[in-house]
Scaffold this motif. Structure first.
Motif, PDB file in Angstrom:
ATOM      1  N   LEU A 180      10.552   8.268  -1.321  1.00 47.55           N
ATOM      2  CA  LEU A 180      10.228   7.096  -0.220  1.00 47.55           C
ATOM      3  C   LEU A 180      10.133   7.487   1.177  1.00 47.55           C
ATOM      4  CD1 LEU A 180      11.781   3.610  -1.362  1.00 47.55           C
ATOM      5  CD2 LEU A 180       9.434   4.348  -1.402  1.00 47.55           C
ATOM      6  N   PRO A 181      10.859   8.408   1.630  1.00 54.12           N
ATOM      7  CA  PRO A 181      10.960   8.851   3.056  1.00 54.12           C
ATOM      8  C   PRO A 181       9.782   9.488   3.292  1.00 54.12           C
ATOM      9  CG  PRO A 181      13.056   9.240   1.994  1.00 54.12           C
ATOM     10  CD  PRO A 181      12.309   8.869   0.867  1.00 54.12           C
ATOM     11  N   ASP A 182       9.189  10.125   2.356  1.00 48.02           N
ATOM     12  CA  ASP A 182       7.934  10.900   2.770  1.00 48.02           C
ATOM     13  C   ASP A 182       6.498  10.105   2.567  1.00 48.02           C
ATOM     14  OD1 ASP A 182       9.248  13.193   2.729  1.00 48.02           O
ATOM     15  OD2 ASP A 182       9.134  13.675   0.693  1.00 48.02           O
ATOM     16  N   GLN A 183       6.571   8.985   2.383  1.00 51.83           N
ATOM     17  CA  GLN A 183       5.360   8.207   2.287  1.00 51.83           C
ATOM     18  C   GLN A 183       5.245   7.471   3.754  1.00 51.83           C
ATOM     19  OE1 GLN A 183       4.926   4.467   2.085  1.00 51.83           O
ATOM     20  NE2 GLN A 183       6.829   4.285   3.011  1.00 51.83           N
ATOM     21  N   ASN A 184       3.935   7.085   3.925  1.00 50.71           N
ATOM     22  CA  ASN A 184       3.694   6.182   5.112  1.00 50.71           C
ATOM     23  C   ASN A 184       2.717   5.186   4.812  1.00 50.71           C
ATOM     24  OD1 ASN A 184       1.266   7.402   4.395  1.00 50.71           O
ATOM     25  ND2 ASN A 184       1.195   8.732   6.280  1.00 50.71           N
ATOM     26  N   VAL A 185       2.665   4.547   3.236  1.00 55.34           N
ATOM     27  CA  VAL A 185       1.781   3.514   3.042  1.00 55.34           C
ATOM     28  C   VAL A 185       2.634   2.116   3.271  1.00 55.34           C
ATOM     29  CG1 VAL A 185       0.535   2.466   1.263  1.00 55.34           C
ATOM     30  CG2 VAL A 185       0.610   5.058   1.547  1.00 55.34           C
ATOM     31  N   LEU A 186       3.799   2.075   3.104  1.00 51.00           N
ATOM     32  CA  LEU A 186       4.417   0.850   2.912  1.00 51.00           C
ATOM     33  C   LEU A 186       5.143   0.677   4.658  1.00 51.00           C
ATOM     34  CD1 LEU A 186       6.738   1.123  -0.209  1.00 51.00           C
ATOM     35  CD2 LEU A 186       4.361  -0.294  -0.065  1.00 51.00           C
ATOM     36  N   SER A 187       5.147  -0.556   4.918  1.00 47.19           N
ATOM     37  CA  SER A 187       5.597  -0.917   6.292  1.00 47.19           C
ATOM     38  C   SER A 187       7.335  -0.826   5.936  1.00 47.19           C
ATOM     39  CB  SER A 187       5.321  -2.265   6.650  1.00 47.19           C
ATOM     40  OG  SER A 187       6.017  -3.389   5.923  1.00 47.19           O
ATOM     41  N   HIS A 188       7.861  -0.852   7.139  1.00 46.13           N
ATOM     42  CA  HIS A 188       9.311  -0.787   7.142  1.00 46.13           C
ATOM     43  C   HIS A 188       9.928  -1.984   6.268  1.00 46.13           C
ATOM     44  CE1 HIS A 188      13.576   0.095   8.118  1.00 46.13           C
ATOM     45  NE2 HIS A 188      13.831  -0.866   8.558  1.00 46.13           N
ATOM     46  N   ALA A 189       9.391  -3.113   6.550  1.00 46.94           N
ATOM     47  CA  ALA A 189       9.666  -4.511   5.905  1.00 46.94           C
ATOM     48  C   ALA A 189       9.553  -4.507   4.188  1.00 46.94           C
ATOM     49  CB  ALA A 189       8.845  -5.701   6.397  1.00 46.94           C
ATOM     50  N   GLU A 190       8.398  -3.614   3.889  1.00 48.23           N
ATOM     51  CA  GLU A 190       8.102  -3.364   2.545  1.00 48.23           C
ATOM     52  C   GLU A 190       9.125  -2.316   1.793  1.00 48.23           C
ATOM     53  OE1 GLU A 190       3.286  -4.184   2.469  1.00 48.23           O
ATOM     54  OE2 GLU A 190       4.167  -2.374   3.253  1.00 48.23           O
TER      55      GLU A 190
END
Length: 51
Positions: A28-38
């Motif tokens: 998860l820390p390496d992804q940039n597709v989901l917002s912080h809220a998601e």
């Protein structure tokens, strides 16, 4: 990339839902597709599954 696809080692070292949850949680820390809220509920759900 070819060696990653052709290796006999499984992508998830630990079998079952807990192992899959841990592997996804680690990525998860390496992804940039989901917002912080998601990410927050997903992280909580994965923590519960991996317990």
């Amino acid at each position: 990339m070819i060696s990653t696809l052709t290796t006999r080692e499984p992508a998830v070292q630990e079998q079952g839902p807990a192992g899959a949850a841990r592997a996804l949680r680690a990525a998860l820390p390496d992804q940039n597709v989901l917002s912080h809220a998601e990410q927050r509920p997903l992280t909580e759900w994965l923590d519960r599954l991996s317990a």
